[in-house]
Design an enzyme around this catalytic site. Sequence first.
Site, PDB file in Angstrom:
ATOM      1  N   HIS A 195      27.897  60.975  34.179  1.00 17.59           N
ATOM      2  CA  HIS A 195      28.096  60.623  35.584  1.00 17.59           C
ATOM      3  C   HIS A 195      29.558  60.752  35.980  1.00 17.59           C
ATOM      4  O   HIS A 195      30.446  60.638  35.138  1.00 17.59           O
ATOM      5  CB  HIS A 195      27.655  59.170  35.857  1.00 17.59           C
ATOM      6  N   HIS A 199      32.174  58.598  37.974  1.00 15.44           N
ATOM      7  CA  HIS A 199      32.336  57.229  38.448  1.00 15.44           C
ATOM      8  C   HIS A 199      33.424  57.161  39.512  1.00 15.44           C
ATOM      9  O   HIS A 199      34.251  58.060  39.646  1.00 15.44           O
ATOM     10  CB  HIS A 199      32.642  56.300  37.272  1.00 15.44           C
ATOM     11  N   HIS A 242      28.921  54.388  39.733  1.00 18.40           N
ATOM     12  CA  HIS A 242      28.781  55.819  40.004  1.00 18.40           C
ATOM     13  C   HIS A 242      29.397  56.157  41.366  1.00 18.40           C
ATOM     14  O   HIS A 242      29.297  55.367  42.317  1.00 18.40           O
ATOM     15  CB  HIS A 242      27.306  56.231  40.022  1.00 18.40           C
ATOM     16  N   HIS A 293      20.272  55.509  42.822  1.00 21.12           N
ATOM     17  CA  HIS A 293      20.428  56.423  41.694  1.00 21.12           C
ATOM     18  C   HIS A 293      19.234  57.378  41.579  1.00 21.12           C
ATOM     19  O   HIS A 293      18.096  57.010  41.879  1.00 21.12           O
ATOM     20  CB  HIS A 293      20.566  55.614  40.402  1.00 21.12           C
ATOM     21  N   HIS A 299      23.000  59.425  43.786  1.00 21.46           N
ATOM     22  CA  HIS A 299      24.452  59.279  43.892  1.00 21.46           C
ATOM     23  C   HIS A 299      25.080  60.665  43.772  1.00 21.46           C
ATOM     24  O   HIS A 299      24.574  61.513  43.036  1.00 21.46           O
ATOM     25  CB  HIS A 299      24.993  58.402  42.754  1.00 21.46           C
ATOM     26  N   ASP A 316      25.656  61.499  40.166  1.00 15.99           N
ATOM     27  CA  ASP A 316      24.523  61.572  39.229  1.00 15.99           C
ATOM     28  C   ASP A 316      24.348  63.002  38.708  1.00 15.99           C
ATOM     29  O   ASP A 316      23.835  63.872  39.423  1.00 15.99           O
ATOM     30  CB  ASP A 316      23.228  61.122  39.929  1.00 15.99           C
ATOM     31  N   HIS A 361      27.529  58.513  28.479  1.00 11.90           N
ATOM     32  CA  HIS A 361      26.882  57.254  28.105  1.00 11.90           C
ATOM     33  C   HIS A 361      26.146  57.354  26.768  1.00 11.90           C
ATOM     34  O   HIS A 361      25.834  58.428  26.280  1.00 11.90           O
ATOM     35  CB  HIS A 361      25.917  56.827  29.204  1.00 11.90           C
ATOM     36  N   ARG A 412      29.195  52.830  27.899  1.00 10.77           N
ATOM     37  CA  ARG A 412      30.085  53.934  28.256  1.00 10.77           C
ATOM     38  C   ARG A 412      30.886  54.322  27.009  1.00 10.77           C
ATOM     39  O   ARG A 412      31.798  53.615  26.596  1.00 10.77           O
ATOM     40  CB  ARG A 412      30.999  53.509  29.399  1.00 10.77           C
TER      41      ARG A 412
END
Length: 223
Positions: free
Chosen positions: A110, A112, A127, A135, A144, A147, A183, A213
């Site tokens: 993602h 952020h 995000h 999401h 997002h 995403d 992730h 993360r």
Amino acid sequence: KHILYYTNNIIISMFAISSSSSTIRCQIQAQHACSSRCACAGRRGLKTVSKAARKTPVAFAVNAEQKAVVVLTGTAGVAGTLTLTQDDPSGATTVVGDITGLAPGKHGLHVHEFGDTTNGCMSTGPHFNPNKMTHGAPTDATRHAGDLGNVIADAGGCKFTIKDMQIPLSGANSIVGRAFVIHELEDDLGKGDNSEIGTQGKTSSTTGNAGARLACGVVGLTP
């Protein structure tokens, strides 16, 4: 002698053709100081440009390509680099990634919101979501902007190429200065359990339940 007289934009050329004669012959030559309002034959052959055309901006071809790089670092032995290219401001951004240290399988990736890594990857915030959506998957209409779905790792590492329209390198929603995060788990793309609130709970509609993360890095422009 050759004497020139200027009068009313006309050049009069006078020649004394004989020193022994009192006769002076004068010739008015067909030349003059031409102005913008002149209608002479010579000026009629020139191509004029209208005032409107002179005020019209001229477009010059420029190289609109933007490039950026991300260096991913973390505390779990995960590291990597991402190279981003956007050929046109209205086109997709291409992300070419090479990440090592991931367990085999799918991992959520993602963008952020913040490029803040003062507290590791946790300080990069949620995000990137300028359109205030829930999401989803990269192919969903509701998602997002950050995403990017999942990337797949195997025993040889994790190499991938992603193209996406919602992560531009310029403009109001530019991701330059924001952060990429890789992730621990597979992103459920907003289709999973959403029964708990909080970053460690079941929050499919905000995090995709992608887990911890592992590594992150800030997007920076390159030449």
